[in-house]
Design a protein around this motif. Structure first.
Motif, PDB file in Angstrom:
ATOM      1  N   THR A 196      77.833  80.168  48.185  1.00  0.00           N
ATOM      2  CA  THR A 196      76.424  79.847  48.407  1.00  0.00           C
ATOM      3  C   THR A 196      75.629  79.812  47.114  1.00  0.00           C
ATOM      4  N   SER A 197      75.820  80.804  46.251  1.00  0.00           N
ATOM      5  CA  SER A 197      75.029  80.837  45.023  1.00  0.00           C
ATOM      6  C   SER A 197      75.348  79.635  44.142  1.00  0.00           C
ATOM      7  N   ASP A 254      72.148  72.629  43.660  1.00  0.00           N
ATOM      8  CA  ASP A 254      71.029  71.913  44.280  1.00  0.00           C
ATOM      9  C   ASP A 254      69.754  72.033  43.457  1.00  0.00           C
ATOM     10  N   LEU A 286      67.870  80.906  39.472  1.00  0.00           N
ATOM     11  CA  LEU A 286      68.670  80.520  40.630  1.00  0.00           C
ATOM     12  C   LEU A 286      69.731  79.484  40.251  1.00  0.00           C
ATOM     13  N   GLU A 325      65.983  82.606  52.532  1.00  0.00           N
ATOM     14  CA  GLU A 325      67.355  82.617  53.041  1.00  0.00           C
ATOM     15  C   GLU A 325      68.165  83.760  52.443  1.00  0.00           C
ATOM     16  N   VAL A 354      64.885  79.237  49.423  1.00  0.00           N
ATOM     17  CA  VAL A 354      66.074  79.947  48.956  1.00  0.00           C
ATOM     18  C   VAL A 354      65.833  81.452  48.967  1.00  0.00           C
ATOM     19  N   LYS A 357      76.290  76.644  45.250  1.00  0.00           N
ATOM     20  CA  LYS A 357      75.651  75.490  45.885  1.00  0.00           C
ATOM     21  C   LYS A 357      74.143  75.503  45.644  1.00  0.00           C
ATOM     22  N   ILE A 358      73.525  76.671  45.760  1.00  0.00           N
ATOM     23  CA  ILE A 358      72.088  76.785  45.494  1.00  0.00           C
ATOM     24  C   ILE A 358      71.807  76.402  44.048  1.00  0.00           C
TER      25      ILE A 358
END
Length: 113
Positions: free
Chosen positions: A25-26, A32, A13, A84, A81, A28-29
């Motif tokens: 999104t990917s 994080d 991830l 989501e 994750v 940001k994931i």
């Protein structure tokens, strides 16, 4: 989820962030989760070499075995994750008529339309 699978999934991830190829999104994931993974390394004074992912994975597995709180935190993040990412909605807007619209939640096998 066992520790090796957890470590592998977490690093997978994070890979869009590490490879600078992810967007939105990917990315940001990835950022994080990479920050979450880095935290215990910094607490132990260890540096991470994102270019040597296998070495990071081995050390991550060791840390997950040693620190149950970190393991649970990473497990919860990965589970959230995955949940989501599994709940993606698609909206179709068109000014003409739609003859057929199919919404598929999951698929096993072939689909013919």
């Amino acid at each position: 989820m066992d520790i090796i699978t957890l470590a592998t999934t977490a690093l997978s991830l994070a890979s869009p962030f590490l490879g600078k190829i992810g967007e939105g999104t990917s990315r940001k994931i990835g950022e994080d989760i990479w920050n979450l993974i880095k935290k215990p390394f910094g607490e132990k004074g260890k540096e991470l070499d994102a270019k040597n992912i296998e070495e990071v994975k081995d050390e991550l597995i060791n840390m997950l075995n040693e620190n149950i709180k970190f393991k649970n935190e990473l497990q919860n993040f990965v589970n959230n994750v995955e949940h989501e990412l599994g709940n993606v909605n698609q909206n179709i807007q068109n000014n003409s008529s739609i003859e057929k619209q199919v919404n598929i939640g999951s698929n096993i096998g072939n689909i013919n339309l």
